[in-house]
Motif scaffolding. Structure first.
Motif, short mmCIF file in Angstrom:
data_model
loop_
_atom_site.label_atom_id
_atom_site.label_comp_id
_atom_site.label_asym_id
_atom_site.label_seq_id
_atom_site.Cartn_x
_atom_site.Cartn_y
_atom_site.Cartn_z
N ASN A 42 0.85 -1.20 0.00
CA ASN A 42 0.00 0.00 0.00
C ASN A 42 0.88 1.25 0.00
O ASN A 42 2.11 1.17 0.10
N GLY A 43 0.26 2.41 -0.11
CA GLY A 43 1.00 3.64 -0.26
C GLY A 43 1.91 3.97 0.90
O GLY A 43 3.05 4.44 0.71
N ALA A 92 -7.28 11.87 -7.06
CA ALA A 92 -6.05 11.30 -6.50
C ALA A 92 -6.05 11.40 -4.98
O ALA A 92 -6.58 12.34 -4.39
N GLU A 93 -5.41 10.42 -4.34
CA GLU A 93 -5.32 10.40 -2.89
C GLU A 93 -4.40 11.50 -2.39
O GLU A 93 -3.44 11.87 -3.05
N SER A 138 -7.07 -1.44 -9.65
CA SER A 138 -7.44 -0.12 -9.15
C SER A 138 -8.73 -0.21 -8.35
O SER A 138 -9.46 -1.21 -8.43
N ASP A 160 1.89 7.13 -5.95
CA ASP A 160 1.21 6.34 -4.93
C ASP A 160 1.12 7.19 -3.67
O ASP A 160 2.15 7.55 -3.10
N PHE A 161 -0.10 7.55 -3.28
CA PHE A 161 -0.29 8.48 -2.17
C PHE A 161 0.51 9.77 -2.43
O PHE A 161 1.20 10.28 -1.55
N ASN A 169 -7.63 4.93 -6.14
CA ASN A 169 -6.21 4.61 -6.06
C ASN A 169 -5.92 3.39 -6.92
O ASN A 169 -6.81 2.75 -7.47
#
Length: 395
Positions: free
Chosen positions: A105-106, A374-375, A155, A141-142, A302
């Motif tokens: 994960n991010g 976007a995150e 996704s 990513d993040f 994401n």
């Protein structure tokens, strides 16, 4: 008979697609030769039977077509693998590491990348990268640039779920959500942070409510934290008294909300899998009038990635596996709601027509498509959860 021949051709074509455009690329052919006979230890979340079954199928394909033995290490939490990678480096294990590929994960990606513990510059060189949908956040990513250290393989997007029977019109803006809650007191809620989906809902509201969205791409500072988040807390102060149990308690999981929706206790649930509503309908847990929807301006989305530790022992095999996970064959199967229902990261328009049609056929039927938002930077997650718990967690 002709249909069968076409089907066989399509499957064979999809398997060879990565090599067909790169037949003269020595590096890729060399990589495949190096991968043959290797055993790849893929550390992946093992909490879903559908995911586990899909990866069992991947293992068979890797063995048959690439001569690679895939060992899936099923994790309860990817952080366990991150700690193992860190421990190996501290012990001086600079190669021959125990993790070859990691579903990350991010937050964990940021941790490993900042420490220099990842192989970089490989993902964008894979043959199947050319079919990836560049409109999705596949290069960050993040809000952290991946720099080719991660390969996308699926996704997700935060979506609301509701039952559209009786002509009910669901909110498509944050202001409409507040009005909807006011019109239906006690019929809305969200999972209690730090549940992943509950925190994502808080992030979603922050993105659409803040007057300074660009600040979300960097870590929060003492100077901007309150200014950026003030509209969020003001909104939640108005929303919470209108929620289920007046916002004094919250469902523990999205699954609990799904059951409450099915029983009529709530009018909405939420999910991070756009195909989830189709799965619920297929299992007869919701009626066919249910649908997934989101805000018109977009919903938090994401991409989930795989990454290779710098000390991986089977780096060639890990890259061949990552390339296969991005292949049309693997993506079409994974997107099938009856198998997993995980949203593709490929752009169907970039594929040959027959494969593009097969991929498009897997799109959820009960989904209102909205843009991806976007995150925020990964550091906002902890800041938001901490503040939320201080404000609302003790009630």
């Amino acid at each position: 008979m002709r249909g069968f021949i076409c089907l066989v051709y399509t499957l064979l074509f999809s398997l060879s697609l990565s090599a067909s455009s790169f037949a003269g690329t020595t590096d890729w052919q060399t990589l495949r030769q190096q991968a043959k006979g290797q055993t790849v230890y893929f550390n992946a979340w093992g909490g879903d039977p559908a995911v586990n079954s899909y990866l069992d199928w991947v293992a068979g394909e890797m063995k048959q077509h690439y001569g690679v033995t895939l060992k899936v290490v099923r994790l309860a939490d990817a952080a366990d693998a991150v700690k193992r990678i860190q421990s190996e480096y501290r012990a001086g294990r600079k190669d021959n590491g125990s993790v070859d590929l990691l579903w990350v994960n991010g937050e964990n990606f940021h941790t490993l990348k900042q420490a220099g513990l990842l192989k970089e510059g490989w993902a964008w060189e894979l043959p199947n990268w050319r079919y990836v949908d560049q409109k999705k956040p596949v290069r960050e990513d993040f809000s952290q640039p991946t720099e080719g250290a991660e390969a996308p393989w699926g996704s997700a997007q935060l979506m609301f779920i509701g039952n559209a029977q009786s002509g009910m019109v669901f909110p498509r803006k944050a202001s409409e959500l507040l009005a909807f809650a006011n019109a239906h007191p006690g019929k809305l809620s969200y999972p209690r942070p730090p549940d992943f989906t509950g925190t994502a809902f808080i992030e979603q509201l922050l993105i659409v409510l803040t007057g300074n969205p660009e600040a979300l791409r960097q870590p929060p500072t003492a100077a901007n934290l309150q200014q950026v988040t003030a509209p969020l807390w003001g909104y939640l102060d108005k929303l919470h008294p209108l929620l289920w149990r007046e916002g004094k308690t919250f469902p523990t999981t999205p699954a609990r909300m799904d059951r409450m929706l099915a029983e009529g206790e709530l009018l909405m649930s939420m999910t991070f899998n756009p195909a989830h509503v189709d799965n619920l309908i297929g299992r007869k847990q919701l009626p066919a009038t249910a649908q997934a929807f989101g805000f018109e301006q977009g919903m938090l989305g994401n991409v989930h990635f795989v990454t290779i530790p710098a000390n991986a022992r089977a780096q060639a095999g890990a890259q061949v596996l990552a390339n296969f996970l991005m292949s049309p064959q693997a993506q079409i199967r994974k997107a099938n709601p009856a198998i997993w229902g995980d949203t593709t990261i490929l752009d169907s328009a970039m594929l040959p027509p027959s494969l593009g049609e097969q991929l498009n056929a897997q799109k959820p039927a009960h989904l209102q498509t909205v843009p991806y938002l976007a995150e925020p930077h990964a550091a906002w997650v902890n800041a938001l959860e901490k503040e939320w718990l201080q404000r609302y967690g003790a009630k």
